[in-house]
Design a protein around this motif. Structure first.
Motif, PDB file in Angstrom:
ATOM      1  N   LEU A 239       0.827  -1.210   0.000  1.00 16.96           N
ATOM      2  CA  LEU A 239       0.000   0.000   0.000  1.00 16.96           C
ATOM      3  C   LEU A 239       0.863   1.262   0.000  1.00 16.96           C
ATOM      4  CD1 LEU A 239      -2.771  -1.111   2.539  1.00 16.96           C
ATOM      5  CD2 LEU A 239      -2.997  -0.887   0.053  1.00 16.96           C
ATOM      6  N   ALA A 240       2.036   1.172   0.644  1.00 21.14           N
ATOM      7  CA  ALA A 240       2.953   2.324   0.679  1.00 21.14           C
ATOM      8  C   ALA A 240       3.464   2.655  -0.716  1.00 21.14           C
ATOM      9  CB  ALA A 240       4.124   2.039   1.613  1.00 21.14           C
ATOM     10  N   PHE A 241       3.469   1.667  -1.600  1.00 15.92           N
ATOM     11  CA  PHE A 241       3.813   1.938  -3.007  1.00 15.92           C
ATOM     12  C   PHE A 241       2.584   2.354  -3.805  1.00 15.92           C
ATOM     13  CE2 PHE A 241       3.813   0.025  -7.354  1.00 15.92           C
ATOM     14  CZ  PHE A 241       4.517   1.056  -7.962  1.00 15.92           C
ATOM     15  N   GLU A 242       1.484   1.636  -3.602  1.00 17.67           N
ATOM     16  CA  GLU A 242       0.301   1.846  -4.455  1.00 17.67           C
ATOM     17  C   GLU A 242      -0.415   3.173  -4.198  1.00 17.67           C
ATOM     18  OE1 GLU A 242      -0.949  -2.806  -5.356  1.00 17.67           O
ATOM     19  OE2 GLU A 242      -2.162  -1.624  -3.941  1.00 17.67           O
ATOM     20  N   LYS A 243      -0.317   3.674  -2.976  1.00 21.75           N
ATOM     21  CA  LYS A 243      -0.993   4.933  -2.650  1.00 21.75           C
ATOM     22  C   LYS A 243      -0.041   6.101  -2.922  1.00 21.75           C
ATOM     23  CE  LYS A 243      -4.788   3.076  -0.928  1.00 21.75           C
ATOM     24  NZ  LYS A 243      -5.387   3.246   0.380  1.00 21.75           N
ATOM     25  N   PRO A 244      -0.327   6.922  -3.931  1.00 19.07           N
ATOM     26  CA  PRO A 244       0.583   8.026  -4.264  1.00 19.07           C
ATOM     27  C   PRO A 244       0.812   8.975  -3.089  1.00 19.07           C
ATOM     28  CG  PRO A 244      -1.113   7.764  -5.959  1.00 19.07           C
ATOM     29  CD  PRO A 244      -1.502   6.865  -4.822  1.00 19.07           C
ATOM     30  N   GLU A 245      -0.209   9.105  -2.224  1.00 17.95           N
ATOM     31  CA  GLU A 245      -0.099  10.057  -1.112  1.00 17.95           C
ATOM     32  C   GLU A 245       0.742   9.535   0.059  1.00 17.95           C
ATOM     33  OE1 GLU A 245      -3.993   7.741  -0.435  1.00 17.95           O
ATOM     34  OE2 GLU A 245      -2.788   8.444  -2.125  1.00 17.95           O
ATOM     35  N   ALA A 246       1.143   8.263   0.013  1.00 18.74           N
ATOM     36  CA  ALA A 246       1.964   7.702   1.103  1.00 18.74           C
ATOM     37  C   ALA A 246       3.262   8.492   1.235  1.00 18.74           C
ATOM     38  CB  ALA A 246       2.272   6.233   0.837  1.00 18.74           C
ATOM     39  N   ASN A 247       3.675   8.738   2.488  1.00 14.90           N
ATOM     40  CA  ASN A 247       4.882   9.549   2.698  1.00 14.90           C
ATOM     41  C   ASN A 247       5.455   9.301   4.087  1.00 14.90           C
ATOM     42  OD1 ASN A 247       4.032  11.940   4.721  1.00 14.90           O
ATOM     43  ND2 ASN A 247       2.301  11.399   3.415  1.00 14.90           N
ATOM     44  N   GLY A 248       6.759   9.544   4.222  1.00 18.26           N
ATOM     45  CA  GLY A 248       7.396   9.481   5.544  1.00 18.26           C
ATOM     46  C   GLY A 248       7.402   8.090   6.144  1.00 18.26           C
ATOM     47  N   ARG A 249       7.139   8.028   7.447  1.00 16.89           N
ATOM     48  CA  ARG A 249       7.224   6.771   8.203  1.00 16.89           C
ATOM     49  C   ARG A 249       5.822   6.284   8.574  1.00 16.89           C
ATOM     50  NH1 ARG A 249       9.941   8.232  13.502  1.00 16.89           N
ATOM     51  NH2 ARG A 249      11.536   6.637  13.399  1.00 16.89           N
ATOM     52  N   TYR A 250       5.723   4.957   8.749  1.00 14.94           N
ATOM     53  CA  TYR A 250       4.460   4.342   9.181  1.00 14.94           C
ATOM     54  C   TYR A 250       4.740   3.334  10.292  1.00 14.94           C
ATOM     55  CZ  TYR A 250       2.111   6.403   5.176  1.00 14.94           C
ATOM     56  OH  TYR A 250       1.579   7.301   4.279  1.00 14.94           O
ATOM     57  N   CYS A 251       4.279   3.628  11.501  1.00 11.77           N
ATOM     58  CA  CYS A 251       4.372   2.645  12.587  1.00 11.77           C
ATOM     59  C   CYS A 251       3.401   1.506  12.283  1.00 11.77           C
ATOM     60  CB  CYS A 251       3.991   3.274  13.928  1.00 11.77           C
ATOM     61  SG  CYS A 251       5.219   4.421  14.563  1.00 11.77           S
ATOM     62  N   MET A 252       3.912   0.284  12.305  1.00 14.99           N
ATOM     63  CA  MET A 252       3.068  -0.893  12.064  1.00 14.99           C
ATOM     64  C   MET A 252       3.039  -1.728  13.339  1.00 14.99           C
ATOM     65  SD  MET A 252       1.433  -1.235   9.294  1.00 14.99           S
ATOM     66  CE  MET A 252       1.094  -2.962   9.464  1.00 14.99           C
ATOM     67  N   VAL A 253       2.060  -1.429  14.189  1.00 15.63           N
ATOM     68  CA  VAL A 253       1.901  -2.146  15.456  1.00 15.63           C
ATOM     69  C   VAL A 253       0.418  -2.450  15.642  1.00 15.63           C
ATOM     70  CG1 VAL A 253       2.150  -2.040  17.973  1.00 15.63           C
ATOM     71  CG2 VAL A 253       3.929  -1.068  16.503  1.00 15.63           C
ATOM     72  N   GLY A 254       0.088  -3.716  15.658  1.00 13.69           N
ATOM     73  CA  GLY A 254      -1.307  -4.105  15.836  1.00 13.69           C
ATOM     74  C   GLY A 254      -1.741  -4.079  17.288  1.00 13.69           C
ATOM     75  N   ASN A 255      -0.834  -4.517  18.167  1.00 14.49           N
ATOM     76  CA  ASN A 255      -1.175  -4.617  19.592  1.00 14.49           C
ATOM     77  C   ASN A 255       0.034  -4.358  20.465  1.00 14.49           C
ATOM     78  OD1 ASN A 255      -2.910  -6.954  18.099  1.00 14.49           O
ATOM     79  ND2 ASN A 255      -4.112  -6.009  19.720  1.00 14.49           N
ATOM     80  N   VAL A 256      -0.186  -3.607  21.547  1.00 16.88           N
ATOM     81  CA  VAL A 256       0.795  -3.520  22.627  1.00 16.88           C
ATOM     82  C   VAL A 256       0.160  -4.266  23.795  1.00 16.88           C
ATOM     83  CG1 VAL A 256       2.135  -2.014  24.135  1.00 16.88           C
ATOM     84  CG2 VAL A 256       1.591  -1.273  21.803  1.00 16.88           C
ATOM     85  N   VAL A 257       0.748  -5.395  24.178  1.00 11.64           N
ATOM     86  CA  VAL A 257       0.127  -6.249  25.206  1.00 11.64           C
ATOM     87  C   VAL A 257       1.168  -6.754  26.200  1.00 11.64           C
ATOM     88  CG1 VAL A 257      -1.803  -7.099  23.811  1.00 11.64           C
ATOM     89  CG2 VAL A 257       0.370  -8.304  23.734  1.00 11.64           C
ATOM     90  N   ARG A 258       0.694  -7.102  27.376  1.00 11.29           N
ATOM     91  CA  ARG A 258       1.565  -7.755  28.362  1.00 11.29           C
ATOM     92  C   ARG A 258       1.582  -9.256  28.088  1.00 11.29           C
ATOM     93  NH1 ARG A 258       3.407  -4.297  32.101  1.00 11.29           N
ATOM     94  NH2 ARG A 258       2.181  -2.428  32.537  1.00 11.29           N
ATOM     95  N   SER A 259       2.679  -9.896  28.486  1.00 12.34           N
ATOM     96  CA  SER A 259       2.832 -11.330  28.246  1.00 12.34           C
ATOM     97  C   SER A 259       1.710 -12.138  28.885  1.00 12.34           C
ATOM     98  CB  SER A 259       4.189 -11.812  28.771  1.00 12.34           C
ATOM     99  OG  SER A 259       4.346 -11.471  30.134  1.00 12.34           O
ATOM    100  N   VAL A 260       1.175 -11.650  30.016  1.00  8.90           N
ATOM    101  CA  VAL A 260       0.089 -12.352  30.701  1.00  8.90           C
ATOM    102  C   VAL A 260      -1.129 -12.471  29.779  1.00  8.90           C
ATOM    103  CG1 VAL A 260      -1.456 -12.281  32.694  1.00  8.90           C
ATOM    104  CG2 VAL A 260       0.869 -11.425  32.908  1.00  8.90           C
TER     105      VAL A 260
END
Length: 325
Positions: A239-260
């Motif tokens: 998508l970062a290639f296909e979308k002309p408006e894509a720019n800069g950095r993209y954080c790709m994080v689905g979840n921040v979770v504890r091990s428990v």
């Protein structure tokens, strides 16, 4: 299909993220030039050549990150270069020689090859959340980390976080080179990548997580896991290639979770494995921070639910006999 008639290059194509990237590019109709370190190593090539569409639209190229010009033939005729290849070593004797130098030099060699080719419209670089949030004061009680955050290289060096430092230096070098040479650069910063494997052997960064699943031994001392599905990460690159408006950095994080929480999910999925024994005396504390999904979602990324990623991870490892459960 969105990629029909378009030729793209994927460096380090036998890797965990890159293998999925090649698979999804082929599924979208792209012709793919994929680079590997050795064409003679079946562990690096067979799973790629077996992908749907590979016979018709996949070409493998041998290339070495340390050799300038090594990527020229692979990049020739491409409209986009996906640079995923980077050395991954968690233990080094000489950080500069083994990790920092090769990471920067390899990135610059790929960008130099890309800059020679007029057809290249964009370079998409696989970086890491390691360049976003290490060595800085993290927010407390519900604060949000996003793409405007940058890790502190001095703190990473003092803490001997050499892998993190290598990603910081490589990303910085890529931004500087692209700016000076008129390359359109988009950067993907994935968290700790989980999900099913396409390659036959387990990769180094994932090994710790699979060990955690198997034994309960923490990967991170604070027990906080910044996770993203490998398939979501691969799609984000496309998508970062296909979308002309894509720019800069993209954080790709689905979840921040504890091990428990991970153990609780695994216990429900696989009750006979007694994961509950590992967390029954622990309480789930509120997480101190989250990582913004807004920019990634603006690209069109739809994050895979954590339960699906974990189940597919475990099932994939069991299928490949990489997990002793």
């Amino acid at each position: 299909m969105s990629g029909e008639g378009k030729v793209v290059c994927v460096t380090g194509a036998s890797g965990y993220i890159a293998s999925w990237l090649v698979k999804l590019l082929l599924a979208r109709g792209y012709t793919v030039h994929a680079t590997v370190r050795s064409l003679d190593d079946p562990k690096k090539t067979e799973h790629l050549l077996a992908l749907d569409g590979a016979k018709e639209r996949l070409s493998l190229f041998e290339a070495n990150l340390s050799v300038e010009g090594s990527f020229d033939s692979a990049v020739d005729g491409c409209v986009c270069v996906f640079h995923t290849a980077s050395p991954v070593l968690l233990s080094v004797d000489d950080p500069q020689l083994e990790l920092l130098g090769p990471a920067v030099k390899g990135t610059l060699n790929v960008l130099k090859s890309s800059a020679k080719v007029e057809t290249v419209k964009r370079v998409v670089l696989t970086s890491s959340v390691a360049t976003v949030m290490y060595g800085v004061k993290l927010p407390e009680s519900g604060g949000v980390v996003d793409e405007t955050w940058f890790s502190d290289p001095v703190v990473c060096e003092q803490s001997k976080l050499w892998y993190h430092l290598s990603k910081i230096q490589a990303e910085n070098a890529a931004v500087k080179f692209s700016r000076e040479n008129g390359l359109d650069l988009v950067i993907i910063n994935p968290g700790y990548v989980i999900g099913p494997l396409l390659q036959p052997s387990i990769n180094l960064t994932s090994q710790g997580f699979w060990s955690f699943i198997e034994t309960g031994k923490e990967v991170f001392p604070d027990g906080i896991y910044i996770l993203v599905d490998v398939r979501d990460t691969a799609i984000a690159h496309i998508l970062a290639f296909e979308k002309p408006e894509a720019n800069g950095r993209y954080c790709m994080v689905g979840n921040v979770v504890r091990s428990v929480e991970i153990m609780m999910i695994l216990d429900k999925l696989y009750p006979d494995l007694d994961y509950s024994l590992r967390y029954k005396d622990k309480c789930v504390e509120k997480l101190p921070y989250s990582i913004s999904k807004a920019k990634a979602e603006s690209l069109g990324v739809e994050f895979t639910p954590l339960v699906v990623s974990l189940k597919d991870s475990v099932d994939s490892l069991k299928e490949k006999k990489l997990l002793n459960l």
